[in-house]
Design a protein around this motif. Sequence first.
Motif, PDB file in Angstrom:
ATOM      1  N   LEU A 254      87.943  44.046  42.923  1.00  0.00           N
ATOM      2  CA  LEU A 254      87.648  44.020  44.325  1.00  0.00           C
ATOM      3  C   LEU A 254      86.823  42.715  45.084  1.00  0.00           C
ATOM      4  CD1 LEU A 254      86.577  46.802  46.547  1.00  0.00           C
ATOM      5  CD2 LEU A 254      84.497  46.702  45.255  1.00  0.00           C
ATOM      6  N   ILE A 255      87.628  43.256  46.412  1.00  0.00           N
ATOM      7  CA  ILE A 255      86.972  42.418  47.224  1.00  0.00           C
ATOM      8  C   ILE A 255      86.414  43.006  48.664  1.00  0.00           C
ATOM      9  CG2 ILE A 255      87.862  40.209  49.256  1.00  0.00           C
ATOM     10  CD1 ILE A 255      87.553  39.402  46.120  1.00  0.00           C
ATOM     11  N   ILE A 256      85.226  42.077  48.999  1.00  0.00           N
ATOM     12  CA  ILE A 256      84.421  43.170  50.233  1.00  0.00           C
ATOM     13  C   ILE A 256      84.117  41.529  51.191  1.00  0.00           C
ATOM     14  CG2 ILE A 256      82.149  44.701  51.052  1.00  0.00           C
ATOM     15  CD1 ILE A 256      83.783  45.530  49.023  1.00  0.00           C
ATOM     16  N   TYR A 257      84.894  42.573  51.969  1.00  0.00           N
ATOM     17  CA  TYR A 257      84.972  41.192  53.445  1.00  0.00           C
ATOM     18  C   TYR A 257      84.403  41.161  54.620  1.00  0.00           C
ATOM     19  CZ  TYR A 257      89.844  42.857  54.945  1.00  0.00           C
ATOM     20  OH  TYR A 257      90.179  43.503  55.495  1.00  0.00           O
ATOM     21  N   HIS A 258      84.257  40.683  55.857  1.00  0.00           N
ATOM     22  CA  HIS A 258      84.160  40.820  57.047  1.00  0.00           C
ATOM     23  C   HIS A 258      85.205  40.334  58.217  1.00  0.00           C
ATOM     24  CE1 HIS A 258      82.886  36.255  56.187  1.00  0.00           C
ATOM     25  NE2 HIS A 258      83.096  36.689  58.010  1.00  0.00           N
ATOM     26  N   GLY A 259      84.779  40.830  59.129  1.00  0.00           N
ATOM     27  CA  GLY A 259      86.066  40.699  60.041  1.00  0.00           C
ATOM     28  C   GLY A 259      85.321  41.198  61.647  1.00  0.00           C
ATOM     29  N   GLY A 271      84.700  45.029  56.003  1.00  0.00           N
ATOM     30  CA  GLY A 271      86.810  45.696  54.790  1.00  0.00           C
ATOM     31  C   GLY A 271      86.818  45.587  53.932  1.00  0.00           C
ATOM     32  N   ALA A 272      87.778  46.009  52.890  1.00  0.00           N
ATOM     33  CA  ALA A 272      87.842  45.750  51.908  1.00  0.00           C
ATOM     34  C   ALA A 272      89.466  45.714  50.564  1.00  0.00           C
ATOM     35  CB  ALA A 272      87.344  47.033  50.781  1.00  0.00           C
ATOM     36  N   ALA A 273      89.744  44.732  49.470  1.00  0.00           N
ATOM     37  CA  ALA A 273      90.707  45.054  49.430  1.00  0.00           C
ATOM     38  C   ALA A 273      90.632  44.337  47.967  1.00  0.00           C
ATOM     39  CB  ALA A 273      91.142  43.253  50.207  1.00  0.00           C
ATOM     40  N   LEU A 274      91.700  44.347  47.072  1.00  0.00           N
ATOM     41  CA  LEU A 274      91.857  45.055  45.688  1.00  0.00           C
ATOM     42  C   LEU A 274      92.594  44.138  45.128  1.00  0.00           C
ATOM     43  CD1 LEU A 274      90.784  46.352  43.768  1.00  0.00           C
ATOM     44  CD2 LEU A 274      92.432  48.317  43.558  1.00  0.00           C
ATOM     45  N   LEU A 275      92.708  43.165  44.633  1.00  0.00           N
ATOM     46  CA  LEU A 275      93.479  41.702  44.665  1.00  0.00           C
ATOM     47  C   LEU A 275      93.839  41.678  42.504  1.00  0.00           C
ATOM     48  CD1 LEU A 275      91.213  38.690  46.044  1.00  0.00           C
ATOM     49  CD2 LEU A 275      92.854  40.323  46.409  1.00  0.00           C
ATOM     50  N   ASP A 276      94.911  41.377  42.280  1.00  0.00           N
ATOM     51  CA  ASP A 276      95.688  41.998  40.777  1.00  0.00           C
ATOM     52  C   ASP A 276      94.647  41.285  39.955  1.00  0.00           C
ATOM     53  OD1 ASP A 276      97.779  42.014  39.536  1.00  0.00           O
ATOM     54  OD2 ASP A 276      97.249  39.756  38.275  1.00  0.00           O
ATOM     55  N   CYS A 307      76.171  42.633  63.877  1.00  0.00           N
ATOM     56  CA  CYS A 307      76.369  41.968  63.207  1.00  0.00           C
ATOM     57  C   CYS A 307      75.630  42.897  61.441  1.00  0.00           C
ATOM     58  CB  CYS A 307      75.869  40.803  63.261  1.00  0.00           C
ATOM     59  SG  CYS A 307      76.578  39.714  61.239  1.00  0.00           S
ATOM     60  N   VAL A 308      77.080  43.274  60.215  1.00  0.00           N
ATOM     61  CA  VAL A 308      76.497  43.193  59.511  1.00  0.00           C
ATOM     62  C   VAL A 308      77.153  42.765  58.405  1.00  0.00           C
ATOM     63  CG1 VAL A 308      76.364  45.800  59.597  1.00  0.00           C
ATOM     64  CG2 VAL A 308      78.296  45.215  59.043  1.00  0.00           C
ATOM     65  N   PHE A 309      76.193  41.855  57.713  1.00  0.00           N
ATOM     66  CA  PHE A 309      77.087  40.583  56.700  1.00  0.00           C
ATOM     67  C   PHE A 309      76.956  40.876  55.253  1.00  0.00           C
ATOM     68  CE2 PHE A 309      77.900  36.207  56.253  1.00  0.00           C
ATOM     69  CZ  PHE A 309      79.079  35.928  56.333  1.00  0.00           C
ATOM     70  N   PRO A 310      77.790  41.119  54.406  1.00  0.00           N
ATOM     71  CA  PRO A 310      77.494  41.850  52.863  1.00  0.00           C
ATOM     72  C   PRO A 310      77.500  40.468  52.502  1.00  0.00           C
ATOM     73  CG  PRO A 310      79.131  42.959  53.812  1.00  0.00           C
ATOM     74  CD  PRO A 310      79.310  42.051  55.172  1.00  0.00           C
ATOM     75  N   THR A 311      76.718  40.014  51.382  1.00  0.00           N
ATOM     76  CA  THR A 311      76.822  38.839  50.600  1.00  0.00           C
ATOM     77  C   THR A 311      76.583  39.317  49.253  1.00  0.00           C
ATOM     78  OG1 THR A 311      74.583  38.353  51.407  1.00  0.00           O
ATOM     79  CG2 THR A 311      76.117  36.820  52.276  1.00  0.00           C
ATOM     80  N   GLY A 312      76.002  40.738  48.794  1.00  0.00           N
ATOM     81  CA  GLY A 312      75.465  41.137  47.519  1.00  0.00           C
ATOM     82  C   GLY A 312      75.996  41.981  47.137  1.00  0.00           C
ATOM     83  N   ASN A 313      76.353  42.075  46.063  1.00  0.00           N
ATOM     84  CA  ASN A 313      77.236  43.598  45.514  1.00  0.00           C
ATOM     85  C   ASN A 313      77.170  43.664  43.870  1.00  0.00           C
ATOM     86  OD1 ASN A 313      80.398  43.261  46.137  1.00  0.00           O
ATOM     87  ND2 ASN A 313      79.246  41.477  45.038  1.00  0.00           N
TER      88      ASN A 313
END
Length: 348
Positions: A254-259, A271-276, A307-313
């Motif tokens: 699970l990838i959480i990223y900013h746009g 946003g969110a994406a899913l990698l193999d 601005c919402v800028f995630p850096t921890g999860n």
Amino acid sequence: MNTVEENKTGLLRLIKNENNPVLSPNPENDWESLVVCNPGVWYEEGTFYMLYRAAGNDKEHQIRFGLATSTDGINFTRTSNKPAFSPSIDGPDMGAVEDPRIVKFGDEFYITYAYRPHPPGQYWNFDHDEILLPDCDKDAPLVLKNNIANSGLLLTKDFKEYRRLGRITQSNLDDRDVIIFPEKINGKFAMLHRPKEWIGEEYGCDKPSIWLRFSDDLMVWEEPSTLLLAGINGTWEEKIGGSTPPLKTKDGWLIIYHGVENGGLGYYRVGAALLDLEDPTIVKSRLTNWIMEPEHDYEIDGFYKGCVFPTGNMIIDDTLYVYYGAADRYVGLATCNIDELLNELKNA
């Protein structure tokens, strides 16, 4: 109706905690009296450890890290009135240290962080992307002349004592949002990064994007990078970058990223994406819509407005916790049910 407006209805959103911001500037300490944001957060044995970016109201804008802990992930207590980690006295990161991301291998925590050789100044008073530059000779290295942000690696066992391991990106590239995967993949370390200068036809993207690179050594990243995710023109995510350490789930990484909209000049959303799992260069799915955007005063009225800028999860039981910087001034927490987010991604 424009794309941004269309994205506001009927889709999964992270839920902002009602106690937000969960960390605010502390006027009692000069070094964190103006800014606390963009924290790396680790959860272990019932304790949340938050290593947060902090700055006071000095014109040079010296940036340091503070440390706070919590047993519930909401109510944090600072561990000291002094910084946990500061710019070096005479090293390459003597200007600023920023945006820690935390992973763990064995008994040791590895923290990627951005740094500069010279303080950036109060950038919100400058034009977009402008910072303070040092007075130096015309033949000075580009990293010093342009006060370029590099990324380095820290090592700690206890969040009390830290060892600088050095630079892990190319010195003449503004390469931030550097995030290490929390485990080896097929025997290799993996890293997300966002080299600002890698744009144009030869790179396959016209704005800064997310790249993936592998290595046999955490300090030597020389293998070619793969373009993983690029921005999409005319949407909320024209310019993108990695945000939080990848999380391993049953369905993929699970990838959480900013746009950022408007060519990188507008609101920051998430946003969110899913990698193999076995080959993370394969993007299994990517949500069209954002999962978090600036809504509240503490996310809009700050030093980066909107601005919402995630850096921890982390995932605890069935809940995804996402810690984020809000308007470059506060720290917020947002959550969701992890299975609901994974289902949304699988159906994307």
